[in-house]
Design a protein around this motif. Structure first.
Motif, short mmCIF file in Angstrom:
data_model
loop_
_atom_site.label_atom_id
_atom_site.label_comp_id
_atom_site.label_asym_id
_atom_site.label_seq_id
_atom_site.Cartn_x
_atom_site.Cartn_y
_atom_site.Cartn_z
N THR A 57 0.81 -1.22 0.00
CA THR A 57 0.00 0.00 0.00
C THR A 57 0.84 1.27 0.00
O THR A 57 0.33 2.35 -0.30
N ASN A 58 2.12 1.15 0.32
CA ASN A 58 3.00 2.32 0.36
C ASN A 58 4.42 1.86 -0.01
O ASN A 58 5.29 1.76 0.85
N VAL A 59 4.62 1.62 -1.30
CA VAL A 59 5.89 1.06 -1.76
C VAL A 59 7.01 2.09 -1.60
O VAL A 59 6.86 3.25 -1.98
N ILE A 60 8.09 1.64 -1.05
CA ILE A 60 9.27 2.47 -0.85
C ILE A 60 9.77 2.98 -2.22
O ILE A 60 9.65 2.28 -3.21
N THR A 61 10.33 4.18 -2.24
CA THR A 61 10.87 4.70 -3.49
C THR A 61 12.21 4.02 -3.79
O THR A 61 12.86 3.47 -2.89
N PHE A 62 12.61 4.11 -5.03
CA PHE A 62 13.89 3.52 -5.43
C PHE A 62 15.04 4.15 -4.66
O PHE A 62 15.94 3.45 -4.19
N ASP A 63 15.01 5.47 -4.51
CA ASP A 63 16.09 6.16 -3.80
C ASP A 63 16.15 5.79 -2.32
O ASP A 63 17.22 5.80 -1.72
N GLU A 64 15.01 5.46 -1.74
CA GLU A 64 15.01 5.00 -0.35
C GLU A 64 15.50 3.55 -0.26
O GLU A 64 16.17 3.18 0.70
N LEU A 65 15.15 2.75 -1.26
CA LEU A 65 15.56 1.34 -1.28
C LEU A 65 17.06 1.19 -1.51
O LEU A 65 17.75 0.48 -0.78
N ILE A 66 17.54 1.88 -2.52
CA ILE A 66 18.97 1.82 -2.86
C ILE A 66 19.59 3.13 -2.38
O ILE A 66 19.92 4.01 -3.16
N ASN A 67 19.71 3.26 -1.08
CA ASN A 67 20.23 4.48 -0.46
C ASN A 67 21.71 4.32 -0.07
O ASN A 67 22.18 4.88 0.90
N PHE A 68 22.41 3.54 -0.85
CA PHE A 68 23.83 3.28 -0.61
C PHE A 68 24.55 3.24 -1.95
O PHE A 68 23.93 3.01 -2.99
N ASP A 69 25.84 3.49 -1.91
CA ASP A 69 26.67 3.48 -3.12
C ASP A 69 27.44 2.18 -3.28
O ASP A 69 27.72 1.74 -4.38
N LYS A 70 27.78 1.60 -2.16
CA LYS A 70 28.61 0.41 -2.17
C LYS A 70 28.07 -0.60 -1.15
O LYS A 70 27.41 -0.24 -0.19
N ILE A 71 28.40 -1.84 -1.41
CA ILE A 71 28.06 -2.92 -0.48
C ILE A 71 29.37 -3.42 0.13
O ILE A 71 30.32 -3.74 -0.58
N PHE A 72 29.43 -3.43 1.45
CA PHE A 72 30.56 -4.03 2.15
C PHE A 72 30.13 -5.43 2.54
O PHE A 72 29.19 -5.60 3.32
N ILE A 73 30.81 -6.43 1.98
CA ILE A 73 30.38 -7.81 2.19
C ILE A 73 31.39 -8.57 3.04
O ILE A 73 32.59 -8.57 2.75
N PHE A 74 30.87 -9.19 4.08
CA PHE A 74 31.62 -10.17 4.85
C PHE A 74 31.19 -11.53 4.30
O PHE A 74 30.08 -11.99 4.60
N TRP A 75 32.01 -12.15 3.47
CA TRP A 75 31.70 -13.49 2.95
C TRP A 75 32.13 -14.51 3.98
O TRP A 75 33.22 -14.41 4.55
N HIS A 76 31.26 -15.49 4.21
CA HIS A 76 31.64 -16.53 5.17
C HIS A 76 31.22 -17.90 4.70
O HIS A 76 30.29 -18.06 3.89
N PHE A 77 31.93 -18.88 5.20
CA PHE A 77 31.63 -20.28 4.94
C PHE A 77 31.58 -20.98 6.28
O PHE A 77 32.53 -20.91 7.07
#
Length: 162
Positions: A57-77
């Protein structure tokens, strides 16, 4: 950065909220992502990266959803951190926006029940088990996620950086 590099080989449970908050304060999306191995030895992401629950009923905007420039990933196994990665999403923003627009157009056109992960390239509306009624139709709740295939692209980029 030494503090982060010191986490390699340690448990994912040693990543504290202070580290996450520091990374988010400089506009990183922090992701703690598990990978597994195929029989041929290739690594693959175990799960998509959850971004947020979709409110029909109130879909988030694209700019609110993707409000970051980079992803910092901790990959784990098996809960042990093996790799750290910073991935810049700027070259993928057009594809992410296109995927977002397709998902939102289906929601706005009363077709939320017809959203398919195969319709999009990087961003998906992952179906959840819980259901809701939208305009008299029973619809599964969904969440915006970065698809496993997109995360596979990211994971492949670090595979050869050893």
């Amino acid at each position: 950065m030494d503090e982060l590099e010191n986490l390699i080989g340690k448990s994912v449970f040693e990543i504290d909220s202070e580290i996450i908050n520091s990374l988010e304060s400089i506009n990183f999306k922090v992701a703690i992502l598990e990978y597994k191995y195929k029989n041929c030895g290739i690594r693959y992401p175990a799960n998509p990266l959850k971004l947020t629950l979709i409110d029909y009923t109130n879909v988030i905007t694209f700019d609110e959803l993707i409000n970051f420039d980079k992803i910092f990933i901790f990959w784990h196994f098996k809960d042990q951190i093996t790799d750290l990665e910073i991935f810049d999403i700027s070259s993928d923003l057009n594809n992410l926006k296109s995927d977002y627009d397709l998902i939102v157009s289906k929601i706005k056109n009363g077709q939320a029940h017809n959203i398919r992960q195969g319709d999009t390239k990087f961003l998906a509306a992952k179906r959840l088990d819980e259901t809701v009624f939208i305009d008299g139709k029973k619809v599964n709740k969904r969440e915006f996620v970065l698809k496993k295939s997109y995360l596979q692209k990211i994971l492949k980029e670090i595979r050869f950086n050893y």
